[in-house]
Design a protein around this motif. Structure first.
Motif, short mmCIF file in Angstrom:
data_model
loop_
_atom_site.label_atom_id
_atom_site.label_comp_id
_atom_site.label_asym_id
_atom_site.label_seq_id
_atom_site.Cartn_x
_atom_site.Cartn_y
_atom_site.Cartn_z
N ASN A 109 36.76 -1.72 5.46
CA ASN A 109 38.12 -1.80 4.13
C ASN A 109 38.68 -0.51 3.04
N THR A 110 37.46 0.34 3.37
CA THR A 110 37.95 2.08 2.48
C THR A 110 38.82 2.66 2.94
N TRP A 111 39.26 2.25 4.28
CA TRP A 111 40.29 3.50 4.74
C TRP A 111 41.47 2.81 5.33
N GLY A 112 41.20 1.53 5.24
CA GLY A 112 42.73 0.31 4.96
C GLY A 112 43.49 0.59 3.71
N MET A 113 42.68 -0.05 3.06
CA MET A 113 43.19 0.87 1.48
C MET A 113 44.10 1.75 0.94
N MET A 114 43.15 2.44 1.67
CA MET A 114 43.60 4.69 1.11
C MET A 114 44.72 4.58 1.89
N PHE A 115 44.44 4.53 2.86
CA PHE A 115 46.07 3.95 4.50
C PHE A 115 47.11 3.08 4.15
N LEU A 116 46.90 2.35 3.34
CA LEU A 116 47.75 1.43 2.98
C LEU A 116 48.42 2.26 1.64
N ILE A 117 47.67 2.64 0.81
CA ILE A 117 48.41 2.55 -0.05
C ILE A 117 48.98 4.64 -0.20
N ASN A 118 48.70 5.06 0.26
CA ASN A 118 48.79 6.60 1.15
C ASN A 118 50.05 6.43 1.93
N MET A 119 50.12 5.33 3.22
CA MET A 119 51.93 5.94 3.92
C MET A 119 53.16 4.54 3.60
N PHE A 120 52.07 3.59 2.83
CA PHE A 120 53.20 3.01 2.67
C PHE A 120 54.20 3.33 0.61
N ILE A 121 53.07 3.05 0.15
CA ILE A 121 53.12 2.63 -1.52
C ILE A 121 53.50 3.54 -2.18
N ILE A 122 53.19 4.97 -1.84
CA ILE A 122 53.24 6.35 -2.78
C ILE A 122 54.39 6.50 -2.04
N PRO A 123 54.98 6.71 -1.10
CA PRO A 123 56.04 7.51 -0.35
C PRO A 123 57.57 6.80 -0.90
N ILE A 124 57.40 5.60 -0.88
CA ILE A 124 58.80 4.92 -1.12
C ILE A 124 58.37 4.71 -2.88
N ALA A 125 57.42 4.98 -3.53
CA ALA A 125 57.59 5.29 -5.06
C ALA A 125 58.07 6.23 -4.98
N ALA A 126 56.89 6.99 -4.58
CA ALA A 126 58.03 8.62 -4.77
C ALA A 126 59.52 9.27 -4.31
N GLY A 127 60.28 8.12 -3.84
CA GLY A 127 61.63 7.92 -2.82
C GLY A 127 62.70 7.92 -3.91
N PHE A 128 61.50 6.75 -4.90
CA PHE A 128 62.84 5.85 -5.56
C PHE A 128 62.63 6.99 -7.15
N SER A 163 39.64 4.69 -7.08
CA SER A 163 38.52 5.88 -5.54
C SER A 163 39.89 6.03 -4.50
N THR A 164 40.32 4.95 -3.77
CA THR A 164 40.96 5.18 -2.62
C THR A 164 42.36 5.56 -3.45
N PHE A 165 42.62 5.20 -4.67
CA PHE A 165 44.35 5.66 -4.90
C PHE A 165 44.40 7.02 -5.17
N ILE A 166 42.55 7.60 -5.52
CA ILE A 166 42.69 9.07 -5.50
C ILE A 166 43.06 9.97 -4.30
N MET A 167 42.20 9.12 -3.49
CA MET A 167 42.35 9.53 -1.63
C MET A 167 43.87 9.87 -1.85
N ALA A 168 44.51 8.90 -1.80
CA ALA A 168 45.84 8.59 -1.47
C ALA A 168 46.47 9.80 -1.81
N LEU A 169 46.51 10.07 -3.47
CA LEU A 169 47.28 10.57 -3.84
C LEU A 169 47.43 11.99 -3.52
N LEU A 170 45.92 12.51 -3.34
CA LEU A 170 45.54 13.95 -3.01
C LEU A 170 45.72 14.07 -1.85
N ASN A 171 46.22 13.32 -0.84
CA ASN A 171 46.47 13.84 0.63
C ASN A 171 47.80 13.21 0.15
#
Length: 338
Positions: free
Chosen positions: A32-51, A254-262
């Motif tokens: 649960n923890t790492w699945g959520m983190m990687f979803l935010i980390n690998m799709f949501i943040i990168p795509i948002a950063a691109g646009f 917590s997972t959003f902070i993990m994803a953003l820092l990474n």
């Protein structure tokens, strides 16, 4: 050169801290923890950063030459598998040791891979950089020794010893295998950055946007394996219901902070590699990952991972930290000789 070193250290600080919020999630299993983190980390943040950050984002992405794109995608998928295994290793053997072994493997292979793409620097420069990498790895060895001694101290009887030793061995194997696969990040960055830099500049972007573009391709490609893997694990283990926990709101933060820092750490490293010049991928990668290990070790100490540990394991831990710092200085000196 000094600016590049400082940027690489800052990137390492962020990466060293990224897994810390995982200690404070509640009501979730690993998936649960790492699945959520990687979803935010690998799709949501990168795509948002691109646009949000990249001028001409759609045009740059759609015009990447096929040969460059597929090589980056393949290497990035390997990195994604390695990053997922890193999370598992941390759960088995703790923050300090998990970072040390994983990053040690990454430094050994990942620091040398860019030479296959960029070519070797002058022999005297290469020799000094190689000596620095070896010193860093010696420090990582000391950290691994510290973790093993700590584990031996914590075993109270034969039954728990067998279980803990088994978990330790499994964690070390996962960390080494994950580190080997994660070096795909270094290759993808070295191979794809020249084209993405040119395309970003032509679109009127500032220099740092190149790092964002490289990370977008790497992270989204890595997610092509990682996200389906976690979806499968959540289904097989019937863990989807855990997301309705009363702690979900805090866990998302917590997972959003993990994803953003990474993600920020990786993008900052890519910019540092550019600033460090022709050997930037190697030098920056070693400095970046060594700083990351140092922060993880200090964080592990502050959060109590070593609170019940004797003097000898801590001695090896401190020795490892000092040795890695010396290695980084040697690597920086080598890069400055160019």
């Amino acid at each position: 050169m000094i600016l590049g070193v400082l940027i690489a250290i800052i990137a390492g600080l962020m990466l060293g801290l990224y897994a810390l919020p995982e200690k404070y999630t509640k009501g979730y299993e690993f998936e649960n923890t790492w699945g959520m983190m990687f979803l935010i980390n690998m799709f949501i943040i990168p795509i948002a950063a691109g646009f949000l950050l990249v001028t001409g984002f759609n045009s740059i992405i759609t015009n990447i030459p096929t040969d460059i794109l597929w090589k980056m995608v393949f290497a990035s998928v390997l990195w994604g598998v390695g990053a997922m295994m890193w999370g598992k290793a941390i759960n088995h053997i703790g923050l300090s040791l998990g970072f040390s072994i994983f990053i040690g493997t990454v430094i050994l292979v990942g620091s040398l891979l860019p030479f296959l793409v960029d070519g070797l620097p002058p022999s005297n420069v290469f020799s000094v950089i190689l000596i620095g990498i070896i010193i860093v790895l010696l420090g990582v060895f000391f950290n691994g020794k510290a973790g093993i001694l700590r584990q031996n101290e914590n075993t109270e009887n034969q039954d728990t010893s067998n279980n803990k030793n088994s978990s330790m061995i499994i964690g070390i194997i996962i960390a080494v295998a994950g580190g080997l696969l994660a070096t795909g990040f270094s290759y993808a960055n070295a191979f794809g950055r020249p084209y993405l830099h040119e395309a970003s500049q032509q679109a009127g972007n500032p220099e740092w946007v190149t790092a964002v573009m490289v990370m977008i391709v790497i992270y989204v490609s890595g997610g092509l394996f990682v996200i389906p893997y976690f979806m499968y694990q959540l289904s097989v283990k019937k863990l989807w219901g855990k997301f309705s926990s009363s702690h979900t709101g805090k866990n998302i933060i917590s997972t959003f902070i993990m994803a953003l820092l990474n993600f920020a750490a990786s993008g900052t490293f890519a910019f540092a590699a550019y600033k460090l010049g022709s050997s930037g991928n190697t030098v920056g990668y070693a400095i970046f990952n060594t700083s990351c290990v140092a922060v993880a070790i200090i964080t592990g100490l502050l959060t109590g991972e070593w609170s019940k540990t004797g003097t000898k394991p801590k001695m090896f831990l401190y020795l490892g930290l000092i040795t890695m710092t010396i290695g980084v200085v040697v690597i920086a000196v080598g890069n400055g000789m160019q």
